[in-house]
Design a protein around this motif. Sequence first.
Motif, PDB file in Angstrom:
ATOM      1  N   HIS A  20       3.991 -13.469   6.567  1.00  0.00           N
ATOM      2  CA  HIS A  20       5.138 -14.117   5.912  1.00  0.00           C
ATOM      3  C   HIS A  20       6.454 -13.608   6.469  1.00  0.00           C
ATOM      4  O   HIS A  20       7.499 -13.790   5.848  1.00  0.00           O
TER       5      HIS A  20
ATOM      6  N   HIS B  23       3.682  -6.365   1.403  1.00  0.00           N
ATOM      7  CA  HIS B  23       3.807  -7.646   0.698  1.00  0.00           C
ATOM      8  C   HIS B  23       2.443  -8.026   0.141  1.00  0.00           C
ATOM      9  O   HIS B  23       2.171  -7.805  -1.034  1.00  0.00           O
ATOM     10  N   LEU B  24       1.575  -8.525   0.997  1.00  0.00           N
ATOM     11  CA  LEU B  24       0.248  -8.934   0.518  1.00  0.00           C
ATOM     12  C   LEU B  24      -0.884  -8.340   1.333  1.00  0.00           C
ATOM     13  O   LEU B  24      -2.004  -8.833   1.304  1.00  0.00           O
TER      14      LEU B  24
ATOM     15  N   CYS C  19       5.168  -8.220  10.424  1.00  0.00           N
ATOM     16  CA  CYS C  19       4.021  -8.826   9.747  1.00  0.00           C
ATOM     17  C   CYS C  19       4.106 -10.339   9.905  1.00  0.00           C
ATOM     18  O   CYS C  19       5.027 -10.971   9.379  1.00  0.00           O
TER      19      CYS C  19
ATOM     20  N   CYS D 276       0.776  -4.215   5.394  1.00  0.00           N
ATOM     21  CA  CYS D 276       2.054  -4.749   4.908  1.00  0.00           C
ATOM     22  C   CYS D 276       2.120  -4.611   3.392  1.00  0.00           C
ATOM     23  O   CYS D 276       1.142  -4.895   2.686  1.00  0.00           O
TER      24      CYS D 276
END
Length: 189
Positions: A154, A129-130, A151, A127
């Motif tokens: 989050h 994002h993180l 994902c 992902c």
Amino acid sequence: MASDNQVVMDTESGVEDGVRRRDFIHIAALSFTGVGAAAVALPLVGQMGASADVLAQASIEVDVASIETGQAIKTMWRKQPVFIRNLTPAEIADASKVAVGTLRDPQSLADRTKPGKENWLVTLGVCTHLGCVPLGAASGEVKGEFGGYFCPCHGSHYDTAGRIRKGPAPLNLVVPEFAFLSDTLVKIG
Ligand code: FES
């Protein structure tokens, strides 16, 4: 003048001492050799580490012949998960009908696949994002609201082209460098 013979010819304890000294010297020499070996080994270990790194950088080849339409597999490359997905005609149609300019990270399906092989979507399973591993590659996993990947960390939703459509991830799933070596053999990296 002292010598090994004189030490041996001394008292019994002297002999023992002499033997002990010689043993100690022998052991010390071995130890030194050991240190030397260790010192020599270190660069080798370093080279082995470099080799591991080099291996980690190396490309992989994946035979996708057994991945049926609508299926995906997860493999590993450069220590990261990679998803290879054989898109259905419906998934291709879904991805293709989206106005690219409306996307957070504007890319068409064609931008992310190879000409004539738009059904083969190859992305990192990471992902943007993180860095969690999204769901959707394995059978029965949640694919999110846009039918691609989801994902759970989050709540980022990726579509059937692996593009971010909803949630905090800023970018599409990364498409690594890849090429078809034959009709079904994919080289990644
Ligand atoms: S890591 Fe995937 S949504 Fe945060």
